[in-house]
Design an enzyme around this catalytic site. Structure first.
Site, PDB file in Angstrom:
ATOM      1  CE  LYS A   8      -2.950  -0.973  11.401  1.00  0.00           C
ATOM      2  NZ  LYS A   8      -1.780  -0.305  10.936  1.00  0.00           N
ATOM      3  N   PRO A  18      -8.176   0.542   5.019  1.00  0.00           N
ATOM      4  CG  PRO A  18      -5.967   0.094   4.128  1.00  0.00           C
ATOM      5  CD  PRO A  18      -6.560   0.659   5.524  1.00  0.00           C
ATOM      6  CB  ILE A  34      -1.148  -0.016   1.225  1.00  0.00           C
ATOM      7  CG1 ILE A  34      -2.021  -1.073   1.133  1.00  0.00           C
ATOM      8  CG2 ILE A  34      -1.646   1.139   1.416  1.00  0.00           C
ATOM      9  CD1 ILE A  34      -2.752  -1.449   2.227  1.00  0.00           C
ATOM     10  CB  VAL A  49       8.363   4.035  11.884  1.00  0.00           C
ATOM     11  CG1 VAL A  49       8.467   4.263  10.634  1.00  0.00           C
ATOM     12  CG2 VAL A  49       7.537   2.319  12.206  1.00  0.00           C
ATOM     13  CE1 TYR A 105      -2.441  -4.669  11.156  1.00  0.00           C
ATOM     14  CE2 TYR A 105      -4.962  -5.240  11.237  1.00  0.00           C
ATOM     15  CZ  TYR A 105      -3.732  -4.796  10.483  1.00  0.00           C
ATOM     16  OH  TYR A 105      -3.712  -3.811   9.389  1.00  0.00           O
ATOM     17  N   GLY A 134      -4.646  -7.191  -1.267  1.00  0.00           N
ATOM     18  CA  GLY A 134      -3.541  -8.408  -1.480  1.00  0.00           C
ATOM     19  C   GLY A 134      -2.198  -7.883  -1.484  1.00  0.00           C
ATOM     20  CB  THR A 135       0.071  -6.296   0.504  1.00  0.00           C
ATOM     21  OG1 THR A 135      -0.585  -6.502   1.836  1.00  0.00           O
ATOM     22  CG2 THR A 135      -0.815  -5.106  -0.101  1.00  0.00           C
TER      23      THR A 135
END
Ligand code: NAD
Length: 269
Positions: free
Chosen positions: A167, A193, A15, A65, A163, A197-198
């Site tokens: 978020k 999102p 992305i 990061v 997760y 598909g990543t």
């Protein structure tokens, strides 16, 4: 060449790559960032963008990061080489699929370190840099800070406990950040999102397949066709366009504090 610049974290692939490509197309000078393990991907993308859009369009900076020093150095290098910072997209993130009682304390710390602290450091250091620069030049699209949330920031999914929580935290931070940064004319938004598909969804697909007894590639197909109104797996450009093209444009001047769902119709807010 336009004087607008953008930094996108975790942008050597997926992305982030789609966002950076779109920003370069919109004549932003862009800084591609990722961890050292993805240095080859950074270099490949930077070379391609410079060939396509002109030398001086893109630079690459390796930075993690989760490190305050590295995020500051990322911003400093971008400003020195490309000019004042206009847009910062805190895109980098990680995922883990596991039943809630099998997630260790260390797993939770790691998840929050990347997905929340990484965004915190990105938002705070980017905002300090923008405020230091003073009012955005006339004719620019304006200062924009963006963060990667997810549909699980609205509706958590089983097996994605920490997760989802990380978020959800990004969505909360984005709201308060937008309120406090409004007086500096900095728009702060997040994007959510769905099933894209990543490499990240390859991992989720594999783990869901193991847990729920499905062959590789079948979980992503099942979830996207059953849950998504538009009945397909999302591709990175589905997100790159709305984020790099719209949310970073002048047309998005009156949008702030929002987490924009880009999921083909899974979650309705
Ligand atoms: P991806 O794994 O393909 O890309 C994420 C990139 O972030 C990777 O290149 C990775 O190396 C980088 N990264 C990870 N930790 C980092 C760190 N500490 N410092 C710098 N870079 C780091 O994933 P993607 O699918 O492109 O996801 C991009 C963002 O979108 C993530 O925040 C993800 O949580 C979010 N998202 C993805 C989906 C999806 O379906 N793929 C859905 C919702 C939200």
């Amino acid at each position: 060449m336009s004087k607008r610049t953008a930094i996108v974290t975790g942008s050597s692939r997926g992305i982030g790559e789609a966002i950076v490509r779109r920003l370069a197309q919109e004549e932003y000078r862009v800084t591609v960032n990722d961890v050292a393990a993805n240095q080859a991907g950074i270099e490949k993308l930077v070379n391609e963008l410079n060939e396509k859009h002109g030398q001086g369009t893109a630079i690459g900076v390796v930075a993690d990061v989760t490190s305050s020093e590295q995020v500051q150095s990322l911003i400093q290098q971008s400003v020195e080489k490309l000019g004042d910072l206009t847009v910062f997209v805190a895109n980098a993130g990680i995922a883990q699929v596991a039943p809630v009682l099998e997630i260790s304390d260390e797993d939770v710390q790691k998840m929050f370190n990347v997905n929340f602290m990484g965004v915190w450091l990105s938002y705070t250091h980017a905002a300090r840099q923008m405020i230091k620069q003073g009012p955005v030049p006339e004719g620019s699209s304006g200062y924009k800070i963006l963060g990667a949330a997810s549909i699980v920031a609205f509706k958590p999914f089983p097996l994605l406990a920490h997760y989802s929580a990380s978020k959800w935290a990004v969505r909360g931070l984005t709201q308060v950040f937008a309120m406090e940064m409004a007086k500096h004319k900095i728009n702060v938004n997040a994007y959510a999102p769905g099933i894209v598909g990543t490499a990240m969804w390859d991992l989720i697909d594999e783990k869901l397949g193991e847990t729920e007894g499905r062959a590789k590639g079948e979980s992503v197909k099942k979830y996207s066709s059953e849950l998504t109104a538009l009945e397909r797996v999302s591709v990175p450009d589905d997100v790159g366009g709305p984020v790099g093209g719209f949310l970073c444009s002048k047309d998005a001047e009156f949008i702030t504090g929002q987490t924009i769902v880009i999921d083909g119709g899974i979650v309705f807010t």
